[in-house]
Scaffold this motif. Sequence first.
Motif, PDB file in Angstrom:
ATOM      1  N   MET A  74     -15.901   1.944  -2.797  1.00 29.42           N
ATOM      2  CA  MET A  74     -14.877   2.849  -3.303  1.00 29.42           C
ATOM      3  C   MET A  74     -14.378   2.253  -4.613  1.00 29.42           C
ATOM      4  O   MET A  74     -14.092   1.054  -4.685  1.00 29.42           O
ATOM      5  N   VAL A  75     -14.293   3.070  -5.639  1.00 29.49           N
ATOM      6  CA  VAL A  75     -13.888   2.586  -6.955  1.00 29.49           C
ATOM      7  C   VAL A  75     -12.741   3.441  -7.469  1.00 29.49           C
ATOM      8  O   VAL A  75     -12.851   4.671  -7.521  1.00 29.49           O
ATOM      9  N   GLY A  76     -11.659   2.778  -7.842  1.00 26.11           N
ATOM     10  CA  GLY A  76     -10.538   3.455  -8.480  1.00 26.11           C
ATOM     11  C   GLY A  76     -10.630   3.244  -9.979  1.00 26.11           C
ATOM     12  O   GLY A  76     -10.877   2.130 -10.435  1.00 26.11           O
ATOM     13  N   ALA A  77     -10.442   4.307 -10.728  1.00 28.21           N
ATOM     14  CA  ALA A  77     -10.501   4.224 -12.189  1.00 28.21           C
ATOM     15  C   ALA A  77      -9.183   4.702 -12.785  1.00 28.21           C
ATOM     16  O   ALA A  77      -8.641   5.730 -12.372  1.00 28.21           O
ATOM     17  N   VAL A 106      -6.812  11.932  -8.485  1.00 27.17           N
ATOM     18  CA  VAL A 106      -5.761  11.633  -7.510  1.00 27.17           C
ATOM     19  C   VAL A 106      -4.447  11.309  -8.218  1.00 27.17           C
ATOM     20  O   VAL A 106      -4.421  11.005  -9.403  1.00 27.17           O
ATOM     21  N   ALA A 107      -3.372  11.373  -7.449  1.00 23.89           N
ATOM     22  CA  ALA A 107      -2.067  10.918  -7.920  1.00 23.89           C
ATOM     23  C   ALA A 107      -1.830   9.540  -7.313  1.00 23.89           C
ATOM     24  O   ALA A 107      -2.248   9.278  -6.192  1.00 23.89           O
ATOM     25  N   GLY A 108      -1.187   8.672  -8.047  1.00 27.49           N
ATOM     26  CA  GLY A 108      -0.899   7.339  -7.519  1.00 27.49           C
ATOM     27  C   GLY A 108      -1.354   6.251  -8.462  1.00 27.49           C
ATOM     28  O   GLY A 108      -1.274   6.393  -9.681  1.00 27.49           O
ATOM     29  N   ASP A 109      -1.885   5.175  -7.901  1.00 23.52           N
ATOM     30  CA  ASP A 109      -2.262   4.003  -8.698  1.00 23.52           C
ATOM     31  C   ASP A 109      -3.464   4.239  -9.605  1.00 23.52           C
ATOM     32  O   ASP A 109      -3.645   3.524 -10.586  1.00 23.52           O
ATOM     33  N   PHE A 110      -4.318   5.195  -9.248  1.00 22.66           N
ATOM     34  CA  PHE A 110      -5.530   5.481 -10.027  1.00 22.66           C
ATOM     35  C   PHE A 110      -5.472   6.911 -10.542  1.00 22.66           C
ATOM     36  O   PHE A 110      -4.743   7.739 -10.013  1.00 22.66           O
ATOM     37  N   ASP A 111      -6.304   7.168 -11.551  1.00 24.72           N
ATOM     38  CA  ASP A 111      -6.498   8.553 -11.975  1.00 24.72           C
ATOM     39  C   ASP A 111      -7.606   9.196 -11.140  1.00 24.72           C
ATOM     40  O   ASP A 111      -7.512  10.356 -10.764  1.00 24.72           O
ATOM     41  N   TYR A 112      -8.659   8.415 -10.879  1.00 22.54           N
ATOM     42  CA  TYR A 112      -9.797   8.913 -10.106  1.00 22.54           C
ATOM     43  C   TYR A 112     -10.179   7.921  -9.026  1.00 22.54           C
ATOM     44  O   TYR A 112     -10.068   6.709  -9.207  1.00 22.54           O
TER      45      TYR A 112
END
Length: 158
Positions: A74-77, A106-112
């Motif tokens: 899983m990768v957050g960008a 997404v909303a929160g710490d990441f954009d995607y």
Amino acid sequence: MEDPSTVDLDRIDLSILRLLQSDGRLSNAELAARCNISPATCHRRTQRLFETGVISDVRARIAPDCVGLGALVMVGAVLDRSTPESFAEFEAAVQKMPAVLDCILVAGDFDYLMKIRVGDMRDFNRLHGRELITLPGVRQIRTFFAIKEVKDDAALKF
């Protein structure tokens, strides 16, 4: 194609959807029998569900290990700008990456948040160095390696 969210679904449509979601290989005759309708009616209703976009596709679920894609990452960008243009540029680039199974704004710490399948850590390192860090507008990448898949059931409950 009309907006699938505006399609009126009755109990028979919902029954067809549940049955196909649990077993997309059902024949029209089997589907009709389980819904207590004629095969002609079942075929007409199923075609309407496809034509209106309520059913987007039917596909086989493959065991990832069997095709050499046993590592789930899983990768957050985080992008450096939050503009429609930067989002569109990022999304267009991700669409071209076969290893990315899902990409969600997404909303929160990441954009995607991206769901990626690779063979192993070495494969991911290669993907990271060649493609992920070169994605347009990316300021930060956060990576999470799956240790165990507790639940991987894409079926919708309705």
